[in-house]
Scaffold this active site. Sequence first.
Site, PDB file in Angstrom:
ATOM      1  N   HIS A 121     -37.577  17.071 -10.344  1.00  0.00           N
ATOM      2  CA  HIS A 121     -38.876  16.399 -10.314  1.00  0.00           C
ATOM      3  C   HIS A 121     -38.739  15.135  -9.477  1.00  0.00           C
ATOM      4  O   HIS A 121     -37.671  14.515  -9.424  1.00  0.00           O
ATOM      5  CB  HIS A 121     -39.283  16.056 -11.752  1.00  0.00           C
ATOM      6  N   ASP A 198     -32.438  14.348 -17.078  1.00  0.00           N
ATOM      7  CA  ASP A 198     -33.886  14.283 -17.212  1.00  0.00           C
ATOM      8  C   ASP A 198     -34.278  15.260 -18.320  1.00  0.00           C
ATOM      9  O   ASP A 198     -34.246  16.475 -18.129  1.00  0.00           O
ATOM     10  CB  ASP A 198     -34.536  14.664 -15.877  1.00  0.00           C
ATOM     11  N   GLN A 201     -38.543  17.983 -20.002  1.00  0.00           N
ATOM     12  CA  GLN A 201     -38.974  19.340 -20.317  1.00  0.00           C
ATOM     13  C   GLN A 201     -38.106  20.017 -21.364  1.00  0.00           C
ATOM     14  O   GLN A 201     -38.416  21.133 -21.786  1.00  0.00           O
ATOM     15  CB  GLN A 201     -38.983  20.185 -19.041  1.00  0.00           C
ATOM     16  N   LYS A 224     -45.124  14.563 -23.769  1.00  0.00           N
ATOM     17  CA  LYS A 224     -44.867  15.992 -23.646  1.00  0.00           C
ATOM     18  C   LYS A 224     -44.414  16.602 -24.975  1.00  0.00           C
ATOM     19  O   LYS A 224     -44.216  17.816 -25.065  1.00  0.00           O
ATOM     20  CB  LYS A 224     -43.808  16.252 -22.568  1.00  0.00           C
TER      21      LYS A 224
END
Length: 408
Positions: A121, A198, A201, A224
Amino acid sequence: MISSTIREQFPILNQDINGHPLVYLDNAATSQKPRQVIEAVKSYYEWDNANVHRGVHTLGSRATDAYEGAREKLARFINARSTKEIIFTRGTTTALNMVASSYGAANVGEGDEIVLTLMEHHSNLIPWQQLAKRTGATLKYIPLQQDGNITLADAEATITDRTKIVAIAYVSNVMGVTHPVKELAEIAHRHGAVIVVDGAQSTPHMKVDVQDLDCDFYTLSGHKMCAPTGIGALYGKKALLEAMEPVEFGGEMIDDVGLYESTWKELPWKFEGGTPIIAGAVGLGAAVDFLQEIGMEAIHQHEKQLAAYAEQRLAEIDGLNVFGPRGRGVGVVTFNLGDVHPHDVATVLDAQGIAIRAGHHCCQPLMRWLQVSSTARASFYLYNTEQDVDRLVSALIKTKEYFADELG
């Protein structure tokens, strides 16, 4: 599968969009919020609103307890060794920039290497680009296999003794790939590098254990994972955080201030200058409670089954191309419908009450690798069902028919 009654706990899902019941399939961008998170934030503002750490009055004490209580919940949720290793931030982007601006600036120099993948990303790419520009370091990329996975052999060949930082997403927001972070951490540490993960997700969708992964830094976004927007966290190993300089200066993060020199508070507060995101942290704590009540393994299995079902149903549509490996373990399916532009696909689906994502998903280098300008993406969460997938497939078939008629 998780009970369909879970959906009832999300008020926003109980509405019609363009005359159709809402099917929300844009969870990789942001998740919806359950009632208990909404009520927790509402209750904070109605009963406990005050600044933290400073006041001795009752509201200030209650606000501080709620704020620090959320830190304790999050530390347990990702199995940090201590609350001192949990820094509240605005989200993953802020946390990654903090690592690049503080740890990176102090430990990366000319000729050093920063290792990434092509599917990162932009939030886990641009900070390292800027660090490399400032320091003269070199960016290197672990190559992708044809299906979008990486191999440990390629990682071994890319990471060298000159590598200072390996920065990688635990789960790709486009390909649905889950990277072997634990094994990559071992390779990085063997070469004297740190690994920055990261977790935007991964954290909402699977059990995360930062000690087992042995990652040096781990970042996440609350919005999220059923929490409010504007709140997230940076996990860092205590010794690394203690050696790092703050990146924001002002009130709340100081110990003693003189006319010419100042000293900082201990962890974690030296990185949390100014009035923190108190209500967001309260909401994040409530979201952690909510997810743990359901169970992260149950959530992971639910999404895995939905993704498998979606791949099976989407394969029924001639001309639809799914990107990424088959049998993915997370609920992200990225595709293109023939020559129809993804934005047109998303627009026609929205007319049928179905929300998906279309664009480059903040992954332009990956789009170029895929040889497309953009894609459509359906991403699932704990409140989605097989019926949602059926609605998506039916709507895509109608979309294909519509553009076939238009193009005549």
